[in-house]
Design a protein around this motif. Structure first.
Motif, PDB file in Angstrom:
ATOM      1  N   THR A 188      10.869   1.730  53.895  1.00 28.75           N
ATOM      2  CA  THR A 188      11.750   1.879  52.753  1.00 28.75           C
ATOM      3  C   THR A 188      11.132   1.217  51.530  1.00 28.75           C
ATOM      4  O   THR A 188      11.144   1.767  50.438  1.00 28.75           O
ATOM      5  N   ALA A 189      10.556   0.022  51.710  1.00 27.85           N
ATOM      6  CA  ALA A 189       9.930  -0.677  50.589  1.00 27.85           C
ATOM      7  C   ALA A 189       8.713   0.090  50.086  1.00 27.85           C
ATOM      8  O   ALA A 189       8.441   0.108  48.894  1.00 27.85           O
ATOM      9  N   ALA A 190       7.979   0.749  50.970  1.00 29.10           N
ATOM     10  CA  ALA A 190       6.799   1.506  50.564  1.00 29.10           C
ATOM     11  C   ALA A 190       7.192   2.753  49.772  1.00 29.10           C
ATOM     12  O   ALA A 190       6.444   3.203  48.918  1.00 29.10           O
ATOM     13  N   ASP A 191       8.379   3.321  50.062  1.00 28.13           N
ATOM     14  CA  ASP A 191       8.832   4.512  49.353  1.00 28.13           C
ATOM     15  C   ASP A 191       9.287   4.202  47.936  1.00 28.13           C
ATOM     16  O   ASP A 191       9.251   5.071  47.074  1.00 28.13           O
ATOM     17  N   GLU A 192       9.730   2.963  47.677  1.00 29.61           N
ATOM     18  CA  GLU A 192      10.199   2.603  46.350  1.00 29.61           C
ATOM     19  C   GLU A 192       9.002   2.374  45.425  1.00 29.61           C
ATOM     20  O   GLU A 192       8.039   1.737  45.809  1.00 29.61           O
ATOM     21  N   PRO A 193       9.052   2.896  44.215  1.00 27.47           N
ATOM     22  CA  PRO A 193       7.930   2.687  43.291  1.00 27.47           C
ATOM     23  C   PRO A 193       7.877   1.232  42.839  1.00 27.47           C
ATOM     24  O   PRO A 193       8.898   0.551  42.782  1.00 27.47           O
ATOM     25  N   GLU A 194       6.671   0.793  42.530  1.00 27.11           N
ATOM     26  CA  GLU A 194       6.485  -0.560  42.011  1.00 27.11           C
ATOM     27  C   GLU A 194       7.190  -0.650  40.662  1.00 27.11           C
ATOM     28  O   GLU A 194       7.090   0.271  39.847  1.00 27.11           O
ATOM     29  N   PRO A 195       7.881  -1.746  40.390  1.00 23.80           N
ATOM     30  CA  PRO A 195       8.517  -1.858  39.076  1.00 23.80           C
ATOM     31  C   PRO A 195       7.450  -1.987  37.991  1.00 23.80           C
ATOM     32  O   PRO A 195       6.399  -2.577  38.205  1.00 23.80           O
ATOM     33  N   GLU A 196       7.738  -1.385  36.855  1.00 25.39           N
ATOM     34  CA  GLU A 196       6.797  -1.452  35.728  1.00 25.39           C
ATOM     35  C   GLU A 196       6.703  -2.899  35.264  1.00 25.39           C
ATOM     36  O   GLU A 196       7.717  -3.572  35.132  1.00 25.39           O
ATOM     37  N   PRO A 197       5.489  -3.378  35.022  1.00 23.15           N
ATOM     38  CA  PRO A 197       5.368  -4.755  34.527  1.00 23.15           C
ATOM     39  C   PRO A 197       5.937  -4.869  33.122  1.00 23.15           C
ATOM     40  O   PRO A 197       5.894  -3.918  32.348  1.00 23.15           O
ATOM     41  N   THR A 198       6.496  -6.017  32.830  1.00 20.16           N
ATOM     42  CA  THR A 198       7.022  -6.255  31.494  1.00 20.16           C
ATOM     43  C   THR A 198       6.127  -7.265  30.790  1.00 20.16           C
ATOM     44  O   THR A 198       5.619  -8.199  31.408  1.00 20.16           O
ATOM     45  N   TYR A 199       5.931  -7.046  29.512  1.00 24.64           N
ATOM     46  CA  TYR A 199       5.066  -7.907  28.717  1.00 24.64           C
ATOM     47  C   TYR A 199       5.859  -8.464  27.552  1.00 24.64           C
ATOM     48  O   TYR A 199       6.823  -7.850  27.081  1.00 24.64           O
ATOM     49  N   SER A 200       5.431  -9.610  27.094  1.00 26.63           N
ATOM     50  CA  SER A 200       6.102 -10.260  25.965  1.00 26.63           C
ATOM     51  C   SER A 200       5.850  -9.490  24.677  1.00 26.63           C
ATOM     52  O   SER A 200       4.803  -8.879  24.498  1.00 26.63           O
ATOM     53  N   GLU A 201       6.823  -9.549  23.792  1.00 29.22           N
ATOM     54  CA  GLU A 201       6.626  -9.006  22.449  1.00 29.22           C
ATOM     55  C   GLU A 201       5.961 -10.119  21.647  1.00 29.22           C
ATOM     56  O   GLU A 201       6.490 -11.223  21.537  1.00 29.22           O
ATOM     57  N   LEU A 202       4.794  -9.847  21.123  1.00 33.30           N
ATOM     58  CA  LEU A 202       4.020 -10.883  20.453  1.00 33.30           C
ATOM     59  C   LEU A 202       4.436 -11.016  18.990  1.00 33.30           C
ATOM     60  O   LEU A 202       4.760 -10.030  18.337  1.00 33.30           O
ATOM     61  N   ALA A 203       4.405 -12.252  18.516  1.00 37.80           N
ATOM     62  CA  ALA A 203       4.750 -12.553  17.125  1.00 37.80           C
ATOM     63  C   ALA A 203       3.674 -13.462  16.535  1.00 37.80           C
ATOM     64  O   ALA A 203       2.825 -13.994  17.256  1.00 37.80           O
ATOM     65  N   ALA A 204       3.735 -13.663  15.222  1.00 41.02           N
ATOM     66  CA  ALA A 204       2.746 -14.493  14.531  1.00 41.02           C
ATOM     67  C   ALA A 204       2.725 -15.921  15.088  1.00 41.02           C
ATOM     68  O   ALA A 204       1.664 -16.550  15.160  1.00 41.02           O
ATOM     69  N   ASP A 205       3.879 -16.435  15.520  1.00 38.91           N
ATOM     70  CA  ASP A 205       3.950 -17.803  16.055  1.00 38.91           C
ATOM     71  C   ASP A 205       3.277 -17.954  17.406  1.00 38.91           C
ATOM     72  O   ASP A 205       3.083 -19.077  17.874  1.00 38.91           O
ATOM     73  N   ASP A 206       2.938 -16.848  18.061  1.00 35.42           N
ATOM     74  CA  ASP A 206       2.290 -16.901  19.371  1.00 35.42           C
ATOM     75  C   ASP A 206       0.791 -17.188  19.264  1.00 35.42           C
ATOM     76  O   ASP A 206       0.118 -17.347  20.275  1.00 35.42           O
ATOM     77  N   PHE A 207       0.269 -17.223  18.045  1.00 36.05           N
ATOM     78  CA  PHE A 207      -1.162 -17.417  17.833  1.00 36.05           C
ATOM     79  C   PHE A 207      -1.420 -18.593  16.893  1.00 36.05           C
ATOM     80  O   PHE A 207      -0.574 -18.944  16.072  1.00 36.05           O
ATOM     81  N   THR A 208      -2.617 -19.148  17.032  1.00 35.22           N
ATOM     82  CA  THR A 208      -3.152 -20.040  15.997  1.00 35.22           C
ATOM     83  C   THR A 208      -4.403 -19.367  15.474  1.00 35.22           C
ATOM     84  O   THR A 208      -5.059 -18.604  16.188  1.00 35.22           O
ATOM     85  N   ILE A 209      -4.716 -19.643  14.200  1.00 40.72           N
ATOM     86  CA  ILE A 209      -5.896 -19.024  13.590  1.00 40.72           C
ATOM     87  C   ILE A 209      -6.634 -20.071  12.751  1.00 40.72           C
ATOM     88  O   ILE A 209      -6.015 -20.932  12.123  1.00 40.72           O
ATOM     89  N   LYS A 210      -7.934 -19.988  12.807  1.00 40.96           N
ATOM     90  CA  LYS A 210      -8.815 -20.813  11.982  1.00 40.96           C
ATOM     91  C   LYS A 210      -9.903 -19.893  11.444  1.00 40.96           C
ATOM     92  O   LYS A 210     -10.125 -18.806  11.977  1.00 40.96           O
ATOM     93  N   LEU A 211     -10.577 -20.351  10.420  1.00 42.08           N
ATOM     94  CA  LEU A 211     -11.684 -19.576   9.868  1.00 42.08           C
ATOM     95  C   LEU A 211     -12.999 -20.240  10.253  1.00 42.08           C
ATOM     96  O   LEU A 211     -13.123 -21.458  10.206  1.00 42.08           O
ATOM     97  N   ARG A 212     -13.957 -19.417  10.585  1.00 35.69           N
ATOM     98  CA  ARG A 212     -15.315 -19.893  10.877  1.00 35.69           C
ATOM     99  C   ARG A 212     -16.204 -19.367   9.757  1.00 35.69           C
ATOM    100  O   ARG A 212     -16.262 -18.159   9.513  1.00 35.69           O
TER     101      ARG A 212
END
Length: 186
Positions: free
Chosen positions: A73-97
């Motif tokens: 029964t478990a093999a017949d059920e499809p794998e659930p679609e993975p969920t990903y975070s919605e990214l925002a500017a606060d999720d990153f840091t940036i510097k200049l080289r």
């Protein structure tokens, strides 16, 4: 008549009758040992049979049938679609080289800079199939703020165009800030 001669040894004693309790104890020990040996041999036969032909013995097939049904029964059920975070500017840091810099005394400097981004979360939270457009603003140049966009794909691949700036002097400070993150095509 001659009398028989006696040897220096006393006559042998008659054997004592065996104790009935001891015989019963020995029989119990022997019987128990035989039962344990039989159980070990039977278990070995079942294991060997299972390993040789991959089939389960009839005694265990019934108990495993419900587990097999659950697995099917478990093999017949499809794998659930993975969920990903919605990214925002606060999720990153940036510097200049700074990759190039040429100064002209009191006339100021020309410089080439590249963004260095760091993601603050887990890489697994980023959709590997999405392309993220990360917009950032560079300040400190003589011409005013410069807005650029870098593309993040495959979770770790960053594509960008180096930015050329002119500053008023060698001591001018250049800063950068992420202003927006969007998924390409949305």
């Amino acid at each position: 008549m001659d009398t028989p001669t006696q040897s220096g040894f006393p006559p042998p004693l008659p054997p004592e009758p065996p104790a009935p309790a001891r015989n019963r104890t020995n029989a119990i020990i022997v019987g128990s040992a035989a039962a344990v040996i039989a159980a070990v041999v039977a278990t070995g036969v079942i294991v060997v049979q299972y390993n040789n032909d991959g089939s389960r013995p009839a005694t265990t097939a019934e108990t495993n049938s419900s587990a097999e049904r659950l697995a099917d029964t478990a093999a017949d059920e499809p794998e659930p679609e993975p969920t990903y975070s919605e990214l925002a500017a606060d999720d990153f840091t940036i510097k200049l080289r700074t990759t190039e810099r040429q100064c002209f005394g009191s006339a100021g400097c020309n410089m080439t800079v590249e963004p260095r981004l760091s993601y603050l979360g887990l890489t697994e939270d980023i959709d590997p199939n999405a392309v993220y457009e990360i917009t950032y603003e560079i300040r400190g140049g003589e011409s005013g703020p410069v807005i650029e966009t870098a593309e993040l794909s495959d979770r770790t691949s960053l594509n960008f165009t180096p930015t050329v700036l002119s500053t008023a002097s060698a001591s001018s400070k250049v800063s950068v800030e992420i202003t927006d993150v969007t998924v390409q095509g949305q």
